[in-house]
Enzyme design. Structure first.
Site, PDB file in Angstrom:
ATOM      1  N   ARG A  61       0.830  -1.208   0.000  1.00 27.83           N
ATOM      2  CA  ARG A  61       0.000   0.000   0.000  1.00 27.83           C
ATOM      3  C   ARG A  61       0.867   1.261   0.000  1.00 27.83           C
ATOM      4  NH1 ARG A  61      -3.380   2.563   4.703  1.00 27.83           N
ATOM      5  NH2 ARG A  61      -4.887   3.829   3.561  1.00 27.83           N
ATOM      6  N   HIS A  65       0.481   4.289  -2.701  1.00 23.71           N
ATOM      7  CA  HIS A  65       0.248   5.684  -2.327  1.00 23.71           C
ATOM      8  C   HIS A  65       1.393   6.584  -2.793  1.00 23.71           C
ATOM      9  CE1 HIS A  65      -3.258   5.707   0.669  1.00 23.71           C
ATOM     10  NE2 HIS A  65      -3.263   4.525   0.066  1.00 23.71           N
ATOM     11  N   ASN A  90      -3.147   9.306   4.132  1.00 22.39           N
ATOM     12  CA  ASN A  90      -1.926   8.539   4.385  1.00 22.39           C
ATOM     13  C   ASN A  90      -1.681   8.238   5.866  1.00 22.39           C
ATOM     14  OD1 ASN A  90      -1.221   8.397   1.687  1.00 22.39           O
ATOM     15  ND2 ASN A  90       0.016  10.269   1.748  1.00 22.39           N
ATOM     16  N   HIS A 187      -5.999  -6.071  -2.336  1.00 24.90           N
ATOM     17  CA  HIS A 187      -6.731  -6.125  -1.071  1.00 24.90           C
ATOM     18  C   HIS A 187      -6.886  -7.555  -0.554  1.00 24.90           C
ATOM     19  CE1 HIS A 187      -8.819  -1.929  -1.598  1.00 24.90           C
ATOM     20  NE2 HIS A 187      -7.523  -1.852  -1.328  1.00 24.90           N
TER      21      HIS A 187
END
Length: 324
Positions: A61, A65, A90, A187
């Protein structure tokens, strides 16, 4: 298993060609300047993974990001009151210690050579591989950015986004609908806080009912995990069947109405995204999971090349959390 191996033999050569060169990057960039770079990153990720397997999702992740804000330049790693990592989207990021650990080792061995952006890209690959997912040759040669601003991180994909908004955000980064669904498949090893989906469980339609797109049996399970007035920071797995294994279980759950985040479940409500979900979830069309493995590799190589800085651009940070 034999059938899966046969399919892999057919698709991996094509993937190797794709990984050869992407936007000024190339596989094996550090083969001469720091030959042990990739093995050190791998051993570092593995060490942290052995202590806590959920760190794999955190590192993956973190890379996602990073790439969605000013490109894959390690800007999310920088600390500071106004830095990117302090933007609201974040605040739940984790895995920074893995990157810092690898960087410290590489600076001791090859000072000023390996960028933090590359370490993060390599670590994301290794995190997936250690979670029984696919591996791939990561094109390297990224430079670290010199700007990190929380103001730039306001347009990251959100669990509240409609499919139209998700498509728009991915398109803006050069990613298509197929990439969107494929990357959301990460996910399968992810987690989220109750506060990000609890609204779906209680009074979603202003009549006291839960989100009708949730399987009723699964809704009851989520309500037990996340009571209406319970701890909003409690962590819940995004894939209820194989939380630490990188596989197609996530897509099967979405197909069955067992998506935790609203944005995930909405993949089934759009004709374009539904077709891709169905292809990954189906045993035969999904080629025993090989289809997703192959497509995820391609999507990650594509995503990790977003707006990269190469050549004389940017810098090679000595410490990932600070500019030079």
């Amino acid at each position: 298993m034999e059938a899966k191996c046969l399919v892999l033999m057919l698709v991996i050569p094509a993937l190797s060609l794709l990984a050869g060169s992407q936007e000024g990057l190339r596989a094996g960039f550090y083969s001469s300047s720091c030959p042990r770079a990739e093995s050190i990153v791998r051993s570092t990720v593995e060490s942290h993974f052995n202590e806590d397997p959920t760190v794999a999702a955190g590192v993956l992740r973190l890379h996602f990001h990073d790439c969605f804000v000013q490109g894959c330049d390690g800007s999310v790693l920088v600390t500071g009151a106004s830095a990117e990592r302090n933007a609201v989207p974040n605040l739940g990021l984790r895995g920074f210690e893995v990157i810092d650990d690898a960087k410290a080792q590489l600076e001791a061995l090859c000072p000023g050579v390996v960028s933090c952006a590359d370490i993060l890209a390599l670590a994301a690959r290794d995190a997936v591989d250690l979670s029984d997912g696919p591996s791939w040759a990561v094109p390297t040669g990224r430079r670290d950015g010199r700007i990190s601003s929380s103001k730039e991180a306001t347009n990251l994909p959100s669990p509240l986004d409609s499919i139209a908004v998700q498509k728009q955000k991915f398109t803006a980064k050069g990613l298509d609908t197929h990439d969107l669904v494929t990357l959301v498949g990460a996910h399968t090893i992810g987690q989220t806080d109750c506060q990000f989906f609890r609204y779906r469980l209680y009074n979603f339609t202003a009549t006291g009912n839960a989100d009708p797109t949730i399987n009723p049996a699964f809704s009851a399970q989520l309500q037990a995990l996340c009571p209406k007035n319970g701890d909003g920071s409690k962590r819940v797995e995004l894939d209820k069947d194989s939380q630490t294994k990188f596989d197609v279980s996530f897509f099967k759950n979405v197909r069955a109405g067992n998506g935790v985040l609203e944005s995930d479940q909405r993949l089934l409500g759009d004709a374009d995204t539904q077709r891709i979900v169905q292809n990954y979830a189906a045993t035969l069309r999904g080629l025993l999971g090989v289809r997703f493995d192959f497509e995820f590799r391609k999507a990650m190589i594509k995503m990790s090349s977003i707006e990269v800085k190469t050549g004389a651009q940017g810098e090679i940070r000595k410490i990932c959390s600070n500019f030079n």
